[in-house]
Design a protein around this motif. Structure first.
Motif, PDB file in Angstrom:
ATOM      1  N   VAL A  88      70.847 -16.104  64.429  1.00 33.39           N
ATOM      2  CA  VAL A  88      70.048 -14.875  64.369  1.00 33.39           C
ATOM      3  C   VAL A  88      69.535 -14.701  62.950  1.00 33.39           C
ATOM      4  CG1 VAL A  88      71.358 -13.721  66.202  1.00 33.39           C
ATOM      5  CG2 VAL A  88      72.001 -13.350  63.805  1.00 33.39           C
ATOM      6  N   HIS A  89      68.421 -13.973  62.836  1.00 30.43           N
ATOM      7  CA  HIS A  89      67.974 -13.569  61.502  1.00 30.43           C
ATOM      8  C   HIS A  89      68.019 -12.049  61.394  1.00 30.43           C
ATOM      9  CE1 HIS A  89      63.973 -11.996  62.468  1.00 30.43           C
ATOM     10  NE2 HIS A  89      63.674 -13.089  63.149  1.00 30.43           N
ATOM     11  N   THR A  90      67.916 -11.547  60.178  1.00 30.82           N
ATOM     12  CA  THR A  90      68.060 -10.115  59.920  1.00 30.82           C
ATOM     13  C   THR A  90      66.772  -9.477  59.410  1.00 30.82           C
ATOM     14  OG1 THR A  90      68.805 -10.523  57.633  1.00 30.82           O
ATOM     15  CG2 THR A  90      70.518 -10.409  59.344  1.00 30.82           C
ATOM     16  N   ALA A  91      65.628 -10.146  59.610  1.00 27.79           N
ATOM     17  CA  ALA A  91      64.372  -9.678  59.031  1.00 27.79           C
ATOM     18  C   ALA A  91      63.664  -8.685  59.951  1.00 27.79           C
ATOM     19  CB  ALA A  91      63.448 -10.868  58.764  1.00 27.79           C
ATOM     20  N   GLY A  92      63.110  -7.633  59.342  1.00 28.26           N
ATOM     21  CA  GLY A  92      62.404  -6.634  60.120  1.00 28.26           C
ATOM     22  C   GLY A  92      61.033  -7.069  60.571  1.00 28.26           C
ATOM     23  N   SER A  93      60.371  -7.911  59.788  1.00 25.61           N
ATOM     24  CA  SER A  93      58.974  -8.242  60.063  1.00 25.61           C
ATOM     25  C   SER A  93      58.759  -9.641  60.637  1.00 25.61           C
ATOM     26  CB  SER A  93      58.141  -8.101  58.782  1.00 25.61           C
ATOM     27  OG  SER A  93      58.639  -8.967  57.773  1.00 25.61           O
ATOM     28  N   MET A  94      59.825 -10.413  60.827  1.00 28.87           N
ATOM     29  CA  MET A  94      59.694 -11.780  61.331  1.00 28.87           C
ATOM     30  C   MET A  94      60.035 -11.831  62.824  1.00 28.87           C
ATOM     31  SD  MET A  94      58.666 -13.510  58.748  1.00 28.87           S
ATOM     32  CE  MET A  94      58.986 -15.250  59.063  1.00 28.87           C
ATOM     33  N   PRO A  95      59.239 -12.554  63.629  1.00 31.57           N
ATOM     34  CA  PRO A  95      59.475 -12.595  65.071  1.00 31.57           C
ATOM     35  C   PRO A  95      60.654 -13.495  65.441  1.00 31.57           C
ATOM     36  CG  PRO A  95      57.686 -14.063  64.505  1.00 31.57           C
ATOM     37  CD  PRO A  95      58.052 -13.345  63.231  1.00 31.57           C
ATOM     38  N   MET A  96      61.207 -13.232  66.609  1.00 32.00           N
ATOM     39  CA  MET A  96      62.272 -14.091  67.112  1.00 32.00           C
ATOM     40  C   MET A  96      61.740 -15.471  67.474  1.00 32.00           C
ATOM     41  SD  MET A  96      64.939 -13.340  70.260  1.00 32.00           S
ATOM     42  CE  MET A  96      63.699 -13.463  71.550  1.00 32.00           C
ATOM     43  N   SER A  97      60.444 -15.542  67.744  1.00 36.08           N
ATOM     44  CA  SER A  97      59.838 -16.798  68.208  1.00 36.08           C
ATOM     45  C   SER A  97      59.909 -17.934  67.196  1.00 36.08           C
ATOM     46  CB  SER A  97      58.373 -16.566  68.588  1.00 36.08           C
ATOM     47  OG  SER A  97      57.629 -16.098  67.471  1.00 36.08           O
ATOM     48  N   LEU A  98      60.220 -17.635  65.943  1.00 37.10           N
ATOM     49  CA  LEU A  98      60.310 -18.713  64.947  1.00 37.10           C
ATOM     50  C   LEU A  98      61.451 -19.685  65.269  1.00 37.10           C
ATOM     51  CD1 LEU A  98      62.820 -18.341  62.651  1.00 37.10           C
ATOM     52  CD2 LEU A  98      61.409 -16.399  62.032  1.00 37.10           C
ATOM     53  N   PHE A  99      62.394 -19.237  66.132  1.00 37.08           N
ATOM     54  CA  PHE A  99      63.497 -20.108  66.532  1.00 37.08           C
ATOM     55  C   PHE A  99      63.129 -21.014  67.697  1.00 37.08           C
ATOM     56  CE2 PHE A  99      66.080 -16.400  64.899  1.00 37.08           C
ATOM     57  CZ  PHE A  99      66.641 -17.059  63.822  1.00 37.08           C
ATOM     58  N   GLU A 100      62.029 -20.713  68.379  1.00 37.69           N
ATOM     59  CA  GLU A 100      61.680 -21.451  69.594  1.00 37.69           C
ATOM     60  C   GLU A 100      61.435 -22.934  69.298  1.00 37.69           C
ATOM     61  OE1 GLU A 100      58.355 -19.473  71.330  1.00 37.69           O
ATOM     62  OE2 GLU A 100      59.533 -17.740  72.001  1.00 37.69           O
ATOM     63  N   GLY A 101      61.768 -23.758  70.277  1.00 42.19           N
ATOM     64  CA  GLY A 101      61.562 -25.192  70.137  1.00 42.19           C
ATOM     65  C   GLY A 101      62.748 -25.924  69.551  1.00 42.19           C
ATOM     66  N   HIS A 102      63.800 -25.169  69.203  1.00 44.44           N
ATOM     67  CA  HIS A 102      65.009 -25.793  68.658  1.00 44.44           C
ATOM     68  C   HIS A 102      66.137 -25.681  69.684  1.00 44.44           C
ATOM     69  CE1 HIS A 102      63.492 -26.358  64.545  1.00 44.44           C
ATOM     70  NE2 HIS A 102      62.820 -25.239  64.757  1.00 44.44           N
TER      71      HIS A 102
END
Length: 255
Positions: A88-102
């Motif tokens: 998980v990440h703790t950023a307010g402005s970053m989407p969860m989708s950055l983890f996709e494909g892994h």
């Protein structure tokens, strides 16, 4: 839960201590510098490291709490050799989708608060916003959040962007106005502390009133005599423009 913390900054420090006090086991703390990793790890009984490759291969949760600009590259390194793990990440402005494909489970654990290493906050009152790739992972995050906070919300990445935007206005911009106030006071030999009762009462009022109903001052009625006089007192063009924009915004929003 057995947790690996990737990051040792302001948010990471407050979160690590809250998790530690709630009885969770911090297995390792990563930072780009061993000094920062060791400083936090020593407070929570974790193993410090400045190498992502040397992090434990398995844990119940890997929490990434790093700068937004570094998040994707740090994750891409951290996930290597850890297929099936939960990140998980703790950023307010970053989407969860950055983890996709892994090949991993993933989510977001966003505590909405302003943090500093020098001033620890009471996590019990901090709203925590959650998102996850699957129902089981979301339930795990809810259990973790409930161990340190009473205020837990599910929120999509799309809506979290607007939450973070609202927080910038409520926190960062408000604090910048405090800094501008301090600048004026210092130029005339007055301490910023004289503003604290006013600031405290303003903050208390919005616990009971909508901010529009709590608004006072010359801009509400657009008192041009006072506004023009105060603008002439400002010898900084940028501050004068800020004053004018805020005054017009207050007037338009409160009518």
């Amino acid at each position: 839960m057995r947790i690996v913390l990737i990051g040792a900054g302001r948010l990471a420090t407050n979160l690590a201590l809250a998790l530690h006090h709630a009885g969770h086991q911090l297995l390792a703390v990563y930072s780009r510098t061993m000094t920062a990793a060791a400083a936090l790890a020593s407070r929570v009984g974790a193993q410090p490291t400045d190498s992502l490759a040397s992090l434990p291969a398995e844990a119940d949760l890997f929490i990434l709490s790093v700068k937004d600009t570094a998040l994707e590259s740090v994750f891409a390194q951290a996930v290597q050799g850890r297929a099936g793990q939960f990140f998980v990440h703790t950023a307010g402005s970053m989407p969860m989708s950055l983890f996709e494909g892994h090949p991993c489970r993933y989510g977001v654990f966003y505590p909405m608060q302003t943090f500093s290493k020098e001033r620890l906050v009471d996590f019990a009152e901090i709203p925590v916003f959650l998102e996850a790739s699957d129902a089981a992972s979301l339930q795990l995050l809810k259990m973790l959040a409930a161990s340190i906070s009473h205020r837990i919300y599910g929120l999509s990445s799309a809506d979290r962007k607007y939450l973070h935007l609202a927080a910038v206005f409520a926190c960062n911009f408000a604090n910048h106005c405090y800094a501008l106030s301090a600048k004026i006071l210092e130029q005339h030999g007055l301490p910023f502390s004289v503003m604290l009762p006013l600031i405290d009462e303003t903050a208390r009022k919005v616990h009971e009133l909508h901010p529009l109903d709590a608004q006072t001052g010359p801009a509400v009625r657009y008192d041009e005599n006072v506004i023009s006089m105060q603008q002439r007192l400002l010898d900084d063009d940028e501050m004068r423009r800020v004053y004018e924009l805020l005054s017009k915004s207050i007037y338009h929003q409160t009518q």
